[in-house]
Design an enzyme around this catalytic site. Structure first.
Site, short mmCIF file in Angstrom:
data_model
loop_
_atom_site.label_atom_id
_atom_site.label_comp_id
_atom_site.label_asym_id
_atom_site.label_seq_id
_atom_site.Cartn_x
_atom_site.Cartn_y
_atom_site.Cartn_z
N ASP A 14 51.16 37.80 35.36
CA ASP A 14 50.04 38.17 36.13
C ASP A 14 51.28 37.90 37.46
OD1 ASP A 14 48.77 38.33 38.15
OD2 ASP A 14 47.42 36.64 37.99
N HIS A 31 55.79 46.32 38.70
CA HIS A 31 55.06 46.26 37.40
C HIS A 31 56.67 46.62 36.65
CE1 HIS A 31 50.99 45.60 38.11
NE2 HIS A 31 51.08 46.72 38.61
N LEU A 125 57.22 39.04 14.06
CA LEU A 125 56.25 38.59 15.01
C LEU A 125 55.67 39.67 15.10
CD1 LEU A 125 56.34 37.09 17.72
CD2 LEU A 125 57.33 38.95 18.34
C1 IPE Z 1 44.63 39.52 34.01
O1 IPE Z 1 45.06 39.81 35.11
C2 IPE Z 1 44.49 40.63 33.81
C3 IPE Z 1 46.07 40.92 33.17
C4 IPE Z 1 47.21 40.35 33.51
C5 IPE Z 1 46.39 42.47 32.48
P1 IPE Z 1 44.66 40.46 37.24
O2 IPE Z 1 45.65 40.30 38.08
O3 IPE Z 1 44.07 41.62 36.49
O4 IPE Z 1 43.47 39.30 37.35
P2 IPE Z 1 42.75 38.29 38.27
O5 IPE Z 1 41.20 40.17 38.42
O6 IPE Z 1 43.16 37.82 39.53
O7 IPE Z 1 41.50 37.40 37.46
C1 IPE Z 2 49.62 41.61 35.96
O1 IPE Z 2 50.36 41.60 38.08
C2 IPE Z 2 49.90 42.58 35.61
C3 IPE Z 2 48.48 43.91 35.67
C4 IPE Z 2 47.13 43.36 36.10
C5 IPE Z 2 48.68 45.27 35.22
P1 IPE Z 2 49.52 42.49 38.70
O2 IPE Z 2 49.41 43.88 39.41
O3 IPE Z 2 48.05 41.05 38.57
O4 IPE Z 2 50.13 40.90 40.32
P2 IPE Z 2 49.18 40.87 41.39
O5 IPE Z 2 48.57 39.96 40.55
O6 IPE Z 2 48.81 41.13 41.85
O7 IPE Z 2 50.44 40.07 42.12
MG MG Z 3 46.98 40.10 39.11
#
Ligand code: IPE
Ligand code: IPE
Ligand code: MG
Length: 243
Positions: A14, A31, A125
């Site tokens: 995240d 990303h 792995l």
């Molecule tokens: C959870 O992250 C999903 C992934 C890391 C793929 P999100 O950023 O989507 O989660 P919420 O919505 O903040 O809980």
């Molecule tokens: C996690 O990073 C990646 C995915 C959920 C695909 P985020 O895109 O949720 O990044 P934030 O939470 O907005 O910073």
């Molecule tokens: Mg996120």
């Protein structure tokens, strides 16, 4: 030597969006940068001979994001599958994708199937990519399959135990995660492996996913090693067992 290393690490990757925002870049740049952290965590786990690494790449809720971001993530996924699978195979890594694939583009579904077929007999792995995955979806699927077993007379309701349920889950034949890592300071599970994380140790770090590297992984492992995993017992009982 591997004593006290987790057998299975699960990561909620995240913070890509916030990493990009900090740099005044579009979210998708985050990303893209996150891919390097994926490579590094895979390399780390393979080197340390960890049995399984599960990476949460796309949740069943992430479809709600702006269309442009979703399609970027899909194309990133395609590119990764095309470019990286040979390297994974060379390193004896077994790849599988966990989640509801029906919603993905047919071409992407094909790439997933090809990657699994190519690496299916590897013994290193186990790398699991959770894509269009949700913990509730996983449990629902298991329930649905067990209902069919009951309907066809192969299982009677009294036989339904946690042990019976497990092989119907998407993570079947892997040990359950013993360490869950979530980056970016969020402390929630976001519908990830609800069943499987029942006894995992949870490690939260403020580091955004693109900045997560081997040194950060070392910190997570050090945290894990310090935990006393009691599984409902008392400390004294555990000490007596190891005496
Ligand atoms: C959870 O992250 C999903 C992934 C890391 C793929 P999100 O950023 O989507 O989660 P919420 O919505 O903040 O809980
Ligand atoms: C996690 O990073 C990646 C995915 C959920 C695909 P985020 O895109 O949720 O990044 P934030 O939470 O907005 O910073
Ligand atoms: Mg996120």
């Amino acid at each position: 030597m591997n004593e006290k290393l987790p057998r299975h690490i699960a990561i909620i990757m995240d913070g890509n969006g916030r990493w990009a925002k900090q740099r005044h870049l579009p979210r998708i740049a985050g990303h893209k940068a996150g891919v390097d952290a994926v490579r590094e965590s895979v390399r780390y786990c393979a080197e340390k001979k960890i049995e399984a690494l599960t990476l949460f790449a796309f949740s069943s809720e992430n479809w709600q994001r702006p269309e442009m971001e979703v399609s970027y993530l899909m194309s990133l996924f395609m590119t990764m599958l095309k470019l990286e699978v040979k390297k994974l195979h060379k390193n004896n890594i077994r790849l599988r994708v966990m989640g509801d694939r029906e919603r993905f583009d047919k071409k992407l579904q094909q790439l997933m199937a090809d990657a699994e077929a190519l690496t299916g007999n590897n013994t290193g792995l186990n790398l699991v990519i959770a894509a269009n995955y949700g913990g509730r979806w996983d449990i629902c699927e298991a329930v649905r399959k067990i209902a069919v077993e009951v309907e066809q007379g192969r299982v009677i309701p009294n036989q339904i135990t946690p042990e019976l349920i497990e092989p119907f889950l998407a993570s079947k034949d892997l040990p359950e995660p013993d360490l869950l890592i979530r980056t970016s300071g969020e402390q929630r599970i976001s519908n990830f492996m609800l069943w499987q994380l029942a006894y995992a140790e949870f490690y939260f770090t403020d580091v955004f996913w693109p900045d997560f590297n081997a040194a950060e992984m070392d910190k997570a492992i050090a945290f894990f090693r310090k935990r006393e995993r009691r599984f409902g017992c008392t400390s004294e009982q555990l000490r007596a067992e190891h005496a």
